[in-house]
Motif scaffolding. Structure first.
Motif, PDB file in Angstrom:
ATOM      1  N   GLN A 143      -5.437   2.530   1.396  1.00  0.00           N
ATOM      2  CA  GLN A 143      -6.024   1.592   0.505  1.00  0.00           C
ATOM      3  C   GLN A 143      -5.314   1.723  -1.044  1.00  0.00           C
ATOM      4  O   GLN A 143      -5.904   1.103  -1.652  1.00  0.00           O
ATOM      5  N   LEU A 144      -4.564   2.757  -0.985  1.00  0.00           N
ATOM      6  CA  LEU A 144      -4.030   3.089  -2.448  1.00  0.00           C
ATOM      7  C   LEU A 144      -2.731   1.940  -2.485  1.00  0.00           C
ATOM      8  O   LEU A 144      -2.205   1.919  -1.601  1.00  0.00           O
ATOM      9  N   HIS A 145      -3.013   1.235  -3.702  1.00  0.00           N
ATOM     10  CA  HIS A 145      -1.691   0.204  -4.073  1.00  0.00           C
ATOM     11  C   HIS A 145      -0.826   0.846  -4.684  1.00  0.00           C
ATOM     12  O   HIS A 145      -1.075   1.633  -5.697  1.00  0.00           O
ATOM     13  N   THR A 167     -10.916   5.672  -2.502  1.00  0.00           N
ATOM     14  CA  THR A 167     -10.557   5.019  -1.614  1.00  0.00           C
ATOM     15  C   THR A 167      -9.519   6.131  -0.715  1.00  0.00           C
ATOM     16  O   THR A 167      -9.207   7.168  -1.298  1.00  0.00           O
ATOM     17  N   THR A 203      -5.949   6.870   1.245  1.00  0.00           N
ATOM     18  CA  THR A 203      -4.526   6.871   0.820  1.00  0.00           C
ATOM     19  C   THR A 203      -4.103   5.264   1.307  1.00  0.00           C
ATOM     20  O   THR A 203      -3.206   4.862   0.569  1.00  0.00           O
ATOM     21  N   LYS A 260      -0.797   1.164  -8.465  1.00  0.00           N
ATOM     22  CA  LYS A 260      -1.389   2.021  -9.631  1.00  0.00           C
ATOM     23  C   LYS A 260      -0.388   3.246 -10.139  1.00  0.00           C
ATOM     24  O   LYS A 260      -0.628   4.130 -10.802  1.00  0.00           O
ATOM     25  N   SER A 279       0.727  -1.072   0.125  1.00  0.00           N
ATOM     26  CA  SER A 279       0.003  -0.065   0.198  1.00  0.00           C
ATOM     27  C   SER A 279       0.671   1.353   0.135  1.00  0.00           C
ATOM     28  O   SER A 279       1.903   1.006   0.377  1.00  0.00           O
ATOM     29  N   PRO A 336      -4.439   8.888  -6.817  1.00  0.00           N
ATOM     30  CA  PRO A 336      -5.259   8.788  -8.210  1.00  0.00           C
ATOM     31  C   PRO A 336      -6.541   7.755  -8.121  1.00  0.00           C
ATOM     32  O   PRO A 336      -7.343   7.719  -9.137  1.00  0.00           O
ATOM     33  N   GLN A 337      -6.789   7.076  -7.160  1.00  0.00           N
ATOM     34  CA  GLN A 337      -7.924   5.973  -7.303  1.00  0.00           C
ATOM     35  C   GLN A 337      -9.115   6.600  -6.396  1.00  0.00           C
ATOM     36  O   GLN A 337      -9.042   7.331  -5.563  1.00  0.00           O
ATOM     37  N   LYS A 338     -10.367   6.544  -7.081  1.00  0.00           N
ATOM     38  CA  LYS A 338     -11.621   7.045  -6.532  1.00  0.00           C
ATOM     39  C   LYS A 338     -12.010   6.032  -5.552  1.00  0.00           C
ATOM     40  O   LYS A 338     -12.152   4.782  -5.749  1.00  0.00           O
TER      41      LYS A 338
END
Ligand code: SF4
Ligand code: FES
Lengths: 256, 248
Positions: A88-90, A84, A86, A93, A35, A80-82
């Motif tokens: 939960q951002l992997h 979620t 930070t 991406k 993450s 950049p992920q909708k």
């Protein structure tokens, strides 16, 4: 698993009033299954081993429910992920060789504590001013004693999903906190249990909000940044209740 | 709730709510949300004016007599209930008031917003929803406001060329818009107005709390359609004059 070699540009600031600047830190050999925060952990570990100071950033649950993590990643709140946070951002991406710019939330009401950590107490002031209901005392009443239509319960639940992360303020070109406040107001104002304070709540919470934050110009940027995808529909509901509150509360106001 | 142990600045001082004394409308206008309502309501009034102005000017295509007659009609509005030009002046006063409030609330909200982020982002922002129109409201508004002053001088007050004759509306339009730079100015200003309306005519629904799943999808279309109608109508006038469709 893929390995990413990244260049991080991280905002470093020694303290609330110290001047800050971007620090360029190489981050080679990053596992793309990490993450975003795990990536920062690895970077920090390396910094500590080199005898340097670790980067300070907020985090707690790391599963998108506490609202503690933040970070402006490449100009987007929570990256950049909708839908979620930070945490939960992997890293998948991002691509190998990418430069990632990491900045703290910027708002006058969110002063920087250190590096990427900001103080979001202003949100607490808003919630304190009206984010409660009057509950009866005595024996516990039966479950399901108060009938609530399913669509109403669903809408209230959508609003209640707000985790208070502050991404809406961070993303807003005006630093407005209308989405957060609308979520907190809407969650209680929709439910029968919240009716007693409905109008004093919206007035108090909006007035407190306006002491700290900017004003909404309906860009819609907040709902794109929100990790819980709270809709700006709630802002319209709050506006409607606020106007009503000014009518309904005006007698009590003139006595104040 | 996200908290840190450090409390600084205004957040630490607690709520310092001023005692409320003023009457309800003043009190309402003092709040930013109230100003947004005023912004929306005056916006609707100005939209009504802009629309009527555009539709009225279409009379230009019917020739000098019809167009000048329309000007006279405005002065004669609801005569004999009211004396000549009184209704027109009441409408004008309403418009001036709407403009004043629209500009004042925009000004104070802008100041509030600037104060809310004294230190800007030091890296490039990547906007997702905020579009060109929504981020340039201040500029399109100011550009159109300045144009409006020129427009009033040009076709109502003094004229901006030697050939201006008070009351000869058709001839004045023809003479003024036959000049290329002036026609260009009218076109640019109306494009700015169109961009302003594209966001404003949508935004007002949210500010007014007009949000309902039954019509939410229509709001954006309404704004885009309204802006397009105004721009097409208004931009057609300088083009028609230059092309010789309107004029002697
Ligand atoms: S509304 Fe969304 S972005 Fe704003 S604080 Fe709540 S969860 Fe975070
Ligand atoms: S750390 Fe809890 S939401 Fe991200």
């Amino acid at each position: 698993m893929n390995e990413l070699n990244l260049t991080l540009k991280i905002w470093r600031q020694a303290g609330p009033d110290a001047p800050g600047s971007f620090d360029t830190i190489a981050a080679p050999g990053i596992n793309d299954e990490m993450s975003f925060l795990e990536m920062l952990d690895v970077v920090n570990e390396r910094l500590i081993n080199e005898g340097k100071e670790a980067v300070v950033f907020d985090h707690d649950c790391r599963e998108g429910i506490c609202g503690t993590c933040s970070l402006m990643i490449n100009g987007q709140a929570h990256g950049p992920q909708k839908g979620t946070a930070t945490c939960q951002l992997h890293m998948r991406k991002f691509h190998d060789g990418q430069e990632i710019v990491i900045e703290p939330w910027r708002a006058t009401a969110f002063p920087i504590v250190k590096d990427l950590m900001v103080d979001r107490s202003a949100f607490d002031r808003i919630v304190e001013s009206g984010g409660y209901i009057t509950a009866e005392t005595g024996g516990a009443s039966d479950a399901n004693l108060t009938p609530i239509p399913k669509p109403v319960a669903d809408a209230a639940m959508d609003a209640a999903a707000c985790i208070g992360c502050g991404a809406c303020v961070a993303a807003c070109p005006n630093s407005a906190a209308n989405l957060f406040t609308a979520a907190k107001v809407g969650h209680l104002n929709l439910l029968p249990q919240g009716q007693a304070e409905r109008f004093s709540r919206v007035e108090a919470m909006v007035d407190t909000m306006e002491e700290f934050f900017g004003s909404c110009t309906n860009h819609g940027e907040c709902q794109e940044a929100c990790p819980k995808e709270i809709s700006i529909d709630f802002i319209a509901l709050m506006n409607k209740d606020y106007l009503k509150s000014k009518f309904k509360n005006r007698k009590t106001l003139s006595r104040g | 709730m996200a908290t840190t142990t450090v409390a600084r600045g205004k957040a630490a001082a607690g709520s310092t709510k001023a005692k409320r004394k003023a009457p309800f409308p003043v009190e309402f206008y003092r709040s930013a949300l109230g100003k947004k309502y005023v912004m929306a309501i005056t916006g609707i009034m100005l939209m009504g004016f802009v629309f009527a102005h555009m539709v009225g000017n279409l009379k230009m295509y019917l020739g000098a007599e019809d167009f000048n007659h329309y000007g006279e009609f405005l002065r004669e509005l609801i005569v004999p209930i009211l004396p000549r030009t009184v209704a027109l002046w009441l409408l004008r006063l309403g418009l001036i008031g709407a403009f004043g409030l629209h500009i004042h609330s925009a000004y104070s909200l802008t100041r509030m917003n600037h104060a809310a982020r004294t230190v800007k982002y030091q890296s490039k922002r990547d906007y997702i929803a905020a579009n060109f129109a929504s981020r340039t409201m201040r500029w399109t508004g100011v550009i159109f406001g300045l144009f409006l002053i020129w427009h009033l001088f040009d076709l109502s007050w003094t004229g901006t060329g030697a050939t201006y004759v008070r009351g000869e509306a058709y001839q004045n339009v023809d003479h003024s818009l036959s000049r290329f730079p002036v026609a260009g100015l009218y076109i640019v200003a109306n494009l700015a107005l169109g961009i302003h309306l594209f966001h404003g005519a949508w935004s007002l629904f949210q500010s007014m709390g007009w949000n309902n799943p039954r019509f939410n999808a229509m709001r954006r279309n309404f704004a885009a359609g309204f802006a397009a109608i105004i721009v097409i109508g208004n931009v057609s006038f300088p083009i028609a004059v230059l092309a010789g469709i309107v004029g002697n």
